[in-house]
Design a protein around this motif. Structure first.
Motif, short mmCIF file in Angstrom:
data_model
loop_
_atom_site.label_atom_id
_atom_site.label_comp_id
_atom_site.label_asym_id
_atom_site.label_seq_id
_atom_site.Cartn_x
_atom_site.Cartn_y
_atom_site.Cartn_z
N GLY A 95 1.53 2.77 9.74
CA GLY A 95 0.27 2.03 9.76
C GLY A 95 0.14 1.15 8.53
O GLY A 95 1.00 1.17 7.62
N THR A 97 -1.98 1.80 6.44
CA THR A 97 -2.18 2.83 5.41
C THR A 97 -0.88 3.08 4.64
O THR A 97 -0.87 3.09 3.41
N LEU A 100 -0.01 0.11 2.34
CA LEU A 100 -0.86 0.01 1.15
C LEU A 100 -0.46 1.07 0.13
O LEU A 100 -0.33 0.79 -1.07
N TRP A 121 -13.14 -0.80 2.18
CA TRP A 121 -12.69 0.31 3.03
C TRP A 121 -12.50 1.58 2.19
O TRP A 121 -11.80 1.55 1.16
N ASN A 171 -13.45 -5.27 6.07
CA ASN A 171 -14.13 -4.07 6.48
C ASN A 171 -14.83 -3.52 5.25
O ASN A 171 -14.15 -3.27 4.24
N THR A 228 -0.74 -4.39 10.70
CA THR A 228 -0.71 -3.18 11.53
C THR A 228 -0.79 -3.52 13.02
O THR A 228 -1.35 -4.55 13.39
N SER A 230 -2.37 -1.22 14.75
CA SER A 230 -3.48 -0.32 15.11
C SER A 230 -4.64 -1.03 15.79
O SER A 230 -5.14 -0.58 16.81
N LYS A 231 -5.09 -2.13 15.18
CA LYS A 231 -6.38 -2.69 15.58
C LYS A 231 -6.22 -3.68 16.73
O LYS A 231 -6.91 -3.57 17.74
N1 PLP Z 1 -7.18 -1.49 6.03
C1 PLP Z 1 -8.43 -1.53 6.49
C2 PLP Z 1 -9.39 -2.50 5.89
C3 PLP Z 1 -8.84 -0.65 7.50
O1 PLP Z 1 -10.08 -0.72 7.96
C4 PLP Z 1 -7.90 0.27 8.03
C5 PLP Z 1 -8.30 1.23 9.07
O2 PLP Z 1 -9.43 1.36 9.45
C6 PLP Z 1 -6.60 0.24 7.53
C7 PLP Z 1 -6.27 -0.65 6.51
C8 PLP Z 1 -5.52 1.17 8.01
O3 PLP Z 1 -5.22 1.04 9.34
P1 PLP Z 1 -3.90 1.68 9.94
O4 PLP Z 1 -3.32 2.61 8.94
O5 PLP Z 1 -4.32 2.39 11.18
O6 PLP Z 1 -2.98 0.56 10.22
#
Ligand code: PLP
Length: 394
Positions: A95, A97, A100, A121, A171, A228, A230-231
């Motif tokens: 992800g 995550t 980062l 976030w 976010n 990602t 994910s979204k």
């Molecule tokens: N960065 C932001 C600003 C987020 O809101 C999120 C998840 O909500 C992420 C990173 C991480 O997302 P993921 O690890 O699911 O790709």
């Protein structure tokens, strides 16, 4: 007991994650706490994982990700983010995550400082604690549509500052930073010789304005871009993201990923490949649905005189609870954490309290627009009605 790493031993769990864990799996609640897309993963993506299980050995793989996926990510970054990375500079991560966290471990030593947005976030806090780095919050300003004033960051930079973390679309604010804002942030990083860690996890979720990637603004080896699946593809649980880094950093990033997970599951990587290289209509369809959800939520706020800002991207809405509750100006900040706890316990609605996003919005709640629209409308109305009569118990 022997001592723990002090930066983790003293770390307080964030209220948003604590409430989310409390509410996890409860179908009796209205869930507005997380950015969890209210759509299943599109079938052509899920089928690629099924085909992988049926037809391929699920074995070990390279720590930085297979070449075929790094190439697909490089092409996708060129299409969406406006710069063409070399596939060798892409690292596949668990992800956004994972990207980062790996970047922070590569860029900081314990005691270093990282500039993070406020509100921002809550995930960043835990990552910085794990890296032993200290957050220094820079303000996102409601009067600027939740964008920062880049000139105000100079005063926050000290001798230990290493990284400027930027998140657009943002976010929880829902801002899509303008080119001028991003140019200002990159210039600030250049002035102080900082890394820019650019969290672009919502780069395809834009309702108005256009995404500008920090890495597209400079040729210098200074920017790490995080993305990602994910979204945009409703793939939160599949855990596939990426970092695009200057060449010298790609190797160390791969070392961290190898050290943490060795490699990601092949079935998830095949799903990501199908997402990135397959038909893209699903992204626009879901984005349009989120826009409609944003608008219906804004209608509810507008009816009560609470609609201050129209989010331009991501899928969240900030609600000023202090105003909804007619909170007296001389009573200090509206306590959003006890409010969110009471809302969950007494009205069955879960939201993210503003106090979990930093120091600047203690009296707000963040509502996710990503889920079911009927639940969104009902949950929002319930929250606003509850706020109107709520006072913390003495
Ligand atoms: N960065 C932001 C600003 C987020 O809101 C999120 C998840 O909500 C992420 C990173 C991480 O997302 P993921 O690890 O699911 O790709």
């Amino acid at each position: 007991m022997p001592a723990l790493n002090p930066s983790l031993a003293n770390h307080q769990p964030n209220a948003m994650f604590r409430l989310g864990a409390l509410a996890y799996g409860r179908d009796d609640l209205i869930h507005l706490e997380f950015g969890e897309p209210g759509f299943p993963t599109p079938p052509h993506i899920a089928s690629a994982a099924v085909a992988s299980i049926a037809g391929e050995r699920q074995g070990y793989g390279p720590g930085n990700g297979p070449q075929w996926l790094r190439g697909a990510i490089a092409d996708r970054v060129a299409r969406v983010d406006g710069f063409q990375p070399d596939a060798g500079d892409v690292v596949v991560t668990a992800g956004g995550t994972g990207a980062l966290m790996a970047a922070l471990l590569c860029l900081c030593v314990p005691g270093d400082e990282v500039l993070i947005p406020d509100p921002g976030w809550p995930g960043y806090e835990g990552m910085l604690a794990a890296a032993g780095a200290r957050p220094v919050r820079y303000p996102l300003l409601p009067e600027r549509g939740w964008q920062p004033d880049p000139a105000a960051l100079d005063d926050l930079v000290g001798p230990r500052t290493r990284v400027l973390l930027v998140n657009s679309p943002s976010n929880p604010g829902g801002a899509v930073f303008t080119r001028a804002t991003l140019e200002g942030l990159v210039a600030c990083a250049r002035r102080h010789d900082l890394w820019v860690l650019s969290d672009e996890c919502y780069d395809e979720l834009i309702f108005s304005g256009a995404h500008v990637s920090a890495a597209a603004l400079t040729d210098e080896p200074r920017v790490v871009t995080v993305g990602t699946c994910s979204k945009s593809y409703a793939m939160t649980g599949w855990r596939v993201g990426w970092a695009v880094a200057p060449h010298a950093l790609a190797g160390p990033l791969g070392v961290v990923v190898s050290a943490q997970v060795n490699n990601l599951p092949l079935l998830a990587l095949r799903a990501a490949e199908a997402a990135l290289t397959g038909p893209q209509e699903c992204v626009a369809t879901m984005r349009d649905a989120y826009r409609a959800r944003r608008d219906l939520a804004l209608d509810s706020l507008r009816a009560r005189g609470l609609a201050d800002f129209t989010p331009q991207g991501a899928f969240y809405l900030l609600v000023d609870l202090a105003r909804a509750a007619n909170w007296p100006a001389d009573a200090g900040a509206f306590p959003s954490i006890p409010f969110a706890e009471a809302l969950l316990a007494e009205r069955g609605v879960v939201v993210a309290p503003g106090a979990s996003f930093g120091e600047r919005i203690p009296g707000h709640a963040r509502v996710s627009l990503a889920g079911d629209p009927d639940a969104l409308r009902a949950g929002l109305e319930r929250m606003l009605d509850f706020a109107a009569g709520w006072r913390p118990s003495a």
